[in-house]
Design an enzyme around this catalytic site. Sequence first.
Site, PDB file in Angstrom:
ATOM      1  N   CYS A 183       0.916  -1.276   0.260  1.00 15.95           N
ATOM      2  CA  CYS A 183      -0.078  -0.011  -0.099  1.00 15.95           C
ATOM      3  C   CYS A 183       0.706   1.200   0.070  1.00 15.95           C
ATOM      4  O   CYS A 183       1.890   1.309   1.103  1.00 15.95           O
ATOM      5  CB  CYS A 183      -0.791   0.158   1.376  1.00 15.95           C
ATOM      6  SG  CYS A 183      -2.138   1.719   1.733  1.00 15.95           S
TER       7      CYS A 183
ATOM      8  N   CYS B 275      -0.616   4.546   1.965  1.00 15.70           N
ATOM      9  CA  CYS B 275      -0.869   4.629   3.455  1.00 15.70           C
ATOM     10  C   CYS B 275      -0.233   3.219   3.959  1.00 15.70           C
ATOM     11  O   CYS B 275       1.181   2.772   3.920  1.00 15.70           O
ATOM     12  CB  CYS B 275      -1.842   4.582   4.309  1.00 15.70           C
ATOM     13  SG  CYS B 275      -3.348   3.026   3.595  1.00 15.70           S
ATOM     14  N   SER B 276      -0.788   2.008   4.979  1.00 17.91           N
ATOM     15  CA  SER B 276      -0.769   0.592   5.520  1.00 17.91           C
ATOM     16  C   SER B 276      -1.917  -0.152   4.792  1.00 17.91           C
ATOM     17  O   SER B 276      -2.114  -1.078   6.164  1.00 17.91           O
ATOM     18  CB  SER B 276       0.170   0.819   6.079  1.00 17.91           C
ATOM     19  OG  SER B 276      -0.645   1.646   7.883  1.00 17.91           O
ATOM     20  N   CYS B 277      -2.549   0.116   4.491  1.00 17.95           N
ATOM     21  CA  CYS B 277      -3.558  -1.380   4.122  1.00 17.95           C
ATOM     22  C   CYS B 277      -3.308  -2.817   4.310  1.00 17.95           C
ATOM     23  O   CYS B 277      -2.472  -2.596   3.413  1.00 17.95           O
ATOM     24  CB  CYS B 277      -4.088  -0.881   2.756  1.00 17.95           C
ATOM     25  SG  CYS B 277      -5.228   0.682   2.588  1.00 17.95           S
TER      26      CYS B 277
END
Lengths: 110, 207, 101
Positions: free
Chosen positions: B112, B115-117
Site C-alpha cells: 500500500c 498508507c498501510s492497508c
Amino acid sequence: MQEAGRGPHDMGGESAGPVDQAAHDRLMWEKRVDALVTLLGHKDRQVLRVDELRRGIEQLGAAAYDRMSYYERWVASMTNVLLEKGIITSDELGRRMAEVEARQAEEAGR
Amino acid sequence: MTDQHAGHDHTPPADQDGPLTYYQTMEIALRELLVEKGVVTADQIRAAVEAMDARTPAAGGRVVAKAWCDLDFKQRLIADGTAACEELGIDMGPTRLVVVENTDDIHNVIVCTLCSCYPRMLLGPPPDWYKSRAYRSRVVREPRAVLREFGTELPDHFDVRVHDSTADMRYLVLPRRPDGTSNLSEEALADLVGRDCLVGVTLPRLP
Amino acid sequence: MNARFGPGDAVRVRVAYPPGHVRTPYYIRGREGVVERVCGAFRNPEELAYGRSDGQPMALYRVRFLQRDVWPDYAEGGGDTLDVEIYEHWLEPTAARESTE
C-alpha cells in the site's frame, strides 16, 4: 509545480535504501490508539472514518510525517479530526493533558 | 491491565518507564475524554485490544492450506475472498478481500504505497517493514530487488505482479503449494505458510 | 451500479494534481492500462475524507499496467505488471478506444 501536488505519504516509486526488516513489539499505548481508531470507525458510531484519519495524517505536513512514528501520526490525526467535529475541544484536551502529566509526575516522585 | 479504566486512572502504562511523550499524553487524555463523553467505554477499548492481539497470520495460513487441499474452496476463495474466509469462521468485518494466486510463472506481491492497508482480519497488524518508506517506495518500481532482500530469488520466466491496495480492497497472496507436500495434512501445510509469503515477499517454507 | 468501463477496456489515468485527499498515487497519473476487474461501487473516499458521506457510490476498478509503461527505465521482467485500484472519476478512455466507438 507538479511535485507541489504530491503529499509526503505518496511515495510509490521514490528511491530509498534497503528495507529494514527489524520488528518492534507494539507498545500498549500504540495498541490503544489502534483500538480507538477501530472503535470510532465502527459502523455503529462512524465518528472517525479511516478516510478522515488518512486525510488528517497527510495534513500533518512533510516534516512531521517523517519525524513522527506511525502511531504518533495516528493519534495526532485522530485528535485533529475529533477537534474539527467538535467531539472534543482544544481547551478540555489541553487541560486534561496537563492533568495527565501532573499525575505522572506525582507518581514518579513517590 | 488496569490502566484502561479511564477517568481516574493512576496506573502508569505497563510499557512506560520514562516520562510520557507528548503523544502518549495525548492518547491518555483523549481516551479519558472519549470515555467520559460516552463515545466509547473502557471495556470496549480493552476488548478491541484483545481482539487485535488474537489476530495472527495463522488465520491466513489456515485459509491457504484449505485452498491447497480443496479445489472447490480455492475457486470460491478466488471468486470471493471475503465469503470464503467467512466459511471458515473467520470474522472479516468490513474487509473486501481479493485473493491473488501464485502459479508456476506468476508471483504476486502486495503493498500500500499511500498508507498501510493490509488484510488485518487475516494476518493481524502489519509488520514494521510493510509500513516503511523503503518498502512502500521501492516495491512498485523494483519488486525483484526488494524480494531479493527478503531472500526470494525468482527465476527469470516468472512475471511479477505488484498490487497497490490504494482504496477499498485488501489483498492476500495464495502461494504455490511447495513440491513434495502431497503427504502433509492440512494442519501441517498451514504451518508452512508464514506471514511474509501471504504478502508475497517470500515463498512458503519447505517441509 | 453504472460502471463506465468493463474488464479489458483500455484506460488512461487522468493527469491532475489537485490538493486534498487523493486516492490515485502520483506515480500512476497519465499512465495507460487495462481494466482487470470492476471491484464494485463505493462512496468516494476523497469526499468521505472531509466528513461528506452523502455522495452516490461510484465504480472502483483494478487497472493493470505493464511495469515498463509505468517506469520508462524499468529494468526487471518485461511481463511484470502493477495493479492499482482507481476510482472512475480518475479514468478516461484511451484514444485507441475512443476511435473504435
